[in-house]
Design an enzyme around this catalytic site. Sequence first.
Site: not given
Ligand code: DX5
Ligand code: ZN
Length: 226
Positions: A8, A31, A33, A35, A64, A66, A135, A173
């Site tokens: 990530s 990956h 993220d 958001m 990913h 969100m 998740m 994840d």
């Molecule tokens: C959280 C993200 C993850 C996050 C994982 O909402 O979707 O991808 O970055 O980070 P770690 O591995 O540190 O939990």
């Molecule tokens: Zn993620």
Amino acid sequence: MGIQITPSMLTADFANLEAEAARISSADWLHMDVMDNHFVPNLTLGVPVIEALAKVAVQPIDAHLMIDNPDRWAPAYGEAGAGSVTFHVEAAQAPVRLAREIRAKGARAAMALKPATPIEPYEDLLAELDMVLVMTVEPGFGGQKFLDMCLPKIRRTRELIDKRGGDIWLQVDGGVSLETIERCAKAGADVFVAGSAVFGADDPDAMIDSLRSHAERHTEVPGAPG
Ligand code: DX5
Ligand code: ZN
């Protein structure tokens, strides 16, 4: 396909994403993220950043999302060059149509489940999907503690995937590390997101190798005892 590690980039240096991607050449995917500060209480990046990174990175992008209203926004991530686009089923209005639209953009279509969302209502949707993301933390932030309560769902998802046949990947994840990856692999996951474990390590590329070998060691061989 075997075990895949997808670091990530949330924990990477956002000012140097190209260089950070180059530091993890053994990663199978990057990956990313996304958001929107609505679906989760955090705000990160969107289509332009993914498009820019997809042009310079060797690894394919695993986006990913969100975000609220993925029906409206997710296909654009496929168009921007992401090789895999994951939407949260809790936010999707028409997941079948959405998965088809993502595939029509040439990307793999994936569905994510928050920790309290069961897989069972979506069994028939598997036919439209290339990957399920279970998740293992509440989405929104890196560096959270792995939730063991998600392990039975990983097992149930693996059973449903195997029952159907075909090649659907099962991603986990959140809180994935050398300490927890074994449990996930045993439960049936084959694609592992790791943020802080990889970018918090002195040598991120070496950490990817360690995570991979831990997962491989603990992956059940079908038909083997125990
Ligand atoms: C959280 C993200 C993850 C996050 C994982 O909402 O979707 O991808 O970055 O980070 P770690 O591995 O540190 O939990
Ligand atoms: Zn993620």
